[in-house]
Write an enzyme that holds these catalytic residues in place. Sequence first.
Site, PDB file in Angstrom:
ATOM      1  N   HIS A  67       0.716  -1.202   0.321  1.00 17.22           N
ATOM      2  CA  HIS A  67      -0.265  -0.066   0.134  1.00 17.22           C
ATOM      3  C   HIS A  67       0.977   1.438  -0.286  1.00 17.22           C
ATOM      4  CE1 HIS A  67      -3.338  -2.425   0.628  1.00 17.22           C
ATOM      5  NE2 HIS A  67      -3.491  -3.216   2.289  1.00 17.22           N
ATOM      6  N   CYS A  94      -0.258   1.649  -5.119  1.00 14.06           N
ATOM      7  CA  CYS A  94      -1.144   2.701  -6.387  1.00 14.06           C
ATOM      8  C   CYS A  94       0.055   4.346  -6.291  1.00 14.06           C
ATOM      9  CB  CYS A  94      -2.000   3.472  -5.251  1.00 14.06           C
ATOM     10  SG  CYS A  94      -3.441   1.854  -4.985  1.00 14.06           S
TER      11      CYS A  94
END
Length: 209
Positions: A119, A185
């Site tokens: 993440h 991301c």
Amino acid sequence: MYAAARTLLHSILFAILILFLTGSSEEFTEAETAYSEPSIEGADAPDIEERPETPTASSPESISPAAIRMSSIGVEAEVDDMGYTDNGGMEVPDNGEDTGWFSPGFKPGQQGNAVIAGHVNDRSGPAVFYHLDKLKKGDLIEVIGESGKTITFEMESAASYPYDDAPIQQIFGASSERSLQLITCTGEFDNDAGTHRERLVVTASAVER
């Protein structure tokens, strides 16, 4: 027979990992949007026992990863084994500190593209791969196996792709090299899609010793 199984693996990867990169996996969306929306709960790993297993070949140089270290950007984290979610995506860690290896795919050190995801942020702020975009060509990535064996990779390139238009086969598929793909991301957060607009993919190759 092995070739047929590998072809099947690639077909499955191409289909299901689109879900991972498009953010349509509920688990991935919740974890990645948690920093922007603190009320969202972290996702539990789904039951995937009924899913058919896909083969992963081993080689003397390959390992099942337990930890990853990137000294140049201050990363030292555990690597968890990840499989499929119940809706066909790739599982990801339910916290911002750990990373996840797609264990039905290739092992680090094996000929092919091993994939480890992490993440960029979580409910408390920056997460494990927050500085992944600072990694430079030539920087070393150490992947430590469960037995303590370490395979070192050298960063070669980085690219960002729209979350709905990434080269899945290039990232997750077969390769003539012993490659490592790191994914997180990046880009602006798209409220309508419920995910960041891009995926950052770092490619590294095993250092021959």
